[in-house]
Design a protein around this motif. Structure first.
Motif, PDB file in Angstrom:
ATOM      1  N   HIS A  28       0.833  -1.204   0.000  1.00 19.51           N
ATOM      2  CA  HIS A  28       0.000   0.000   0.000  1.00 19.51           C
ATOM      3  C   HIS A  28       0.869   1.256   0.000  1.00 19.51           C
ATOM      4  CE1 HIS A  28      -3.876  -2.019   0.471  1.00 19.51           C
ATOM      5  NE2 HIS A  28      -3.266  -2.851   1.306  1.00 19.51           N
ATOM      6  N   TRP A  29       2.038   1.128   0.639  1.00 17.60           N
ATOM      7  CA  TRP A  29       3.040   2.187   0.594  1.00 17.60           C
ATOM      8  C   TRP A  29       4.308   1.573   0.018  1.00 17.60           C
ATOM      9  CZ3 TRP A  29       1.312   2.621   6.199  1.00 17.60           C
ATOM     10  CH2 TRP A  29       0.207   3.498   6.313  1.00 17.60           C
ATOM     11  N   THR A  33       7.961   5.552  -0.919  1.00 17.53           N
ATOM     12  CA  THR A  33       6.780   6.357  -0.599  1.00 17.53           C
ATOM     13  C   THR A  33       6.940   7.054   0.744  1.00 17.53           C
ATOM     14  OG1 THR A  33       5.352   4.839  -1.812  1.00 17.53           O
ATOM     15  CG2 THR A  33       4.290   6.282  -0.199  1.00 17.53           C
ATOM     16  N   LYS A  34       6.461   8.285   0.797  1.00 19.42           N
ATOM     17  CA  LYS A  34       6.451   9.013   2.064  1.00 19.42           C
ATOM     18  C   LYS A  34       5.199   8.633   2.839  1.00 19.42           C
ATOM     19  CE  LYS A  34       6.305  13.708   3.979  1.00 19.42           C
ATOM     20  NZ  LYS A  34       6.295  15.157   3.650  1.00 19.42           N
ATOM     21  N   SER A  67      13.555   7.983   8.646  1.00 18.31           N
ATOM     22  CA  SER A  67      13.174   9.385   8.784  1.00 18.31           C
ATOM     23  C   SER A  67      14.229  10.270   8.138  1.00 18.31           C
ATOM     24  CB  SER A  67      13.035   9.734  10.269  1.00 18.31           C
ATOM     25  OG  SER A  67      12.698  11.088  10.430  1.00 18.31           O
ATOM     26  N   ARG A  68      13.781  11.210   7.308  1.00 20.32           N
ATOM     27  CA  ARG A  68      14.688  12.151   6.656  1.00 20.32           C
ATOM     28  C   ARG A  68      14.406  13.545   7.183  1.00 20.32           C
ATOM     29  NH1 ARG A  68      13.759   9.843   0.482  1.00 20.32           N
ATOM     30  NH2 ARG A  68      14.614   7.732   0.865  1.00 20.32           N
ATOM     31  N   GLN A  69      15.432  14.136   7.738  1.00 20.30           N
ATOM     32  CA  GLN A  69      15.302  15.446   8.379  1.00 20.30           C
ATOM     33  C   GLN A  69      14.605  16.444   7.452  1.00 20.30           C
ATOM     34  OE1 GLN A  69      17.201  16.076  11.471  1.00 20.30           O
ATOM     35  NE2 GLN A  69      16.199  18.033  11.722  1.00 20.30           N
ATOM     36  N   GLY A  72      10.317  14.010   6.130  1.00 22.47           N
ATOM     37  CA  GLY A  72       9.301  13.072   6.581  1.00 22.47           C
ATOM     38  C   GLY A  72       9.849  11.673   6.752  1.00 22.47           C
ATOM     39  N   VAL A  73       8.931  10.712   6.819  1.00 20.86           N
ATOM     40  CA  VAL A  73       9.299   9.307   7.015  1.00 20.86           C
ATOM     41  C   VAL A  73       8.985   8.549   5.727  1.00 20.86           C
ATOM     42  CG1 VAL A  73       8.868   7.205   8.338  1.00 20.86           C
ATOM     43  CG2 VAL A  73       8.830   9.436   9.483  1.00 20.86           C
TER      44      VAL A  73
END
Length: 231
Positions: A28-29, A33-34, A67-69, A72-73
């Motif tokens: 689904h993700w 994908t964020k 997680s990317r500063q 997002g995740v």
């Protein structure tokens, strides 16, 4: 995409992580994908943002999310990387025993070279306790006493990494060894099964004979491994 659905009250973090993991593994993700924001996920799951945050952290530990500063995740994998204790629980007892044998033979060699007076006392106490446990009928107690002798040998090597590895192996081995003793009836004819081998191992460590200690450990563990393979 359909709603994730509300969760039961407890344990929320585990349930949230499980629901999110299913979404990821089902595609689904997809990878890259964020993930929706914490507020959106919290609303769909019916939990607080802190619960979502912990669930995301759990999945990040498994290697599914990153997680990317400021961005997002993101989904980085669909298959979790299992940690060492989980992999040990999934492995066969014989496979774990093979690795244990490699470690303990070297540990016995080091123990013979490094043992202290305190180690000698601990080894003697452990061997005596194993002998006493052999006089009883409780197989679990006997296996625990058997493991304690090996733990004392590993401790005498004075290598914290070896001690930590041994501690990781014990939960994966204990029940398998209890089952083996019961299945083969190893103590019916000899309640103190294996005492001679353990006595030889301890004696070699006490004498400071590294080669004999390694050989005694190898022979004792190989005997058990052979039974595990044919049980």
């Amino acid at each position: 995409m359909s709603s994730l659905g509300p969760l039961r009250p407890s344990p929320l973090v585990e349930q949230a992580a499980s629901h999110l993991r299913v979404r990821i593994t089902e595609g689904h993700w997809p990878v890259g994908t964020k993930l929706p924001g914490e507020t959106t996920l919290a609303r769909e799951l019916g939990v607080g943002r802190s619960t979502v945050r912990e669930a995301v952290r759990t999945l990040a530990t498994l290697g599914l999310l990153r997680s990317r500063q400021g961005a997002g995740v993101f989904v980085v994998a669909t298959d979790a990387v299992e940690d060492w204790p989980v992999r040990l629980r999934r492995a066969s007892v014989a496979d774990v025993y093979e690795v244990r044998m490699l470690i303990e033979v070297q540990a016995a060699r080091l123990a013979a070279r490094r043992r202290t007076d305190e180690d000698l006392a601990a080894l003697d106490a452990a061997l005596t306790a194993r002998l006493a446990a052999g006089a009883g009928t409780d197989d679990a107690r006997f296996v625990d006493a058997d493991i304690a002798v090996h733990r004392a040998v590993v401790a005498a090597a004075h290598n914290p990494v070896l001690s930590d590895l041994f501690a990781e192996f014990v939960p994966a081995l204990r029940q398998g060894l209890i089952d083996l003793v019961e299945l083969l009836g190893l103590r019916r004819e000899d309640p103190r099964h294996g005492h001679a081998g353990h006595r030889a191992l301890v004696a070699a460590v006490v004498a400071g004979d590294a080669d004999s200690a390694a050989r005694a450990a190898q022979e004792e563990l190989e005997g058990t491994l052979a039974r595990l393979r044919t049980a």
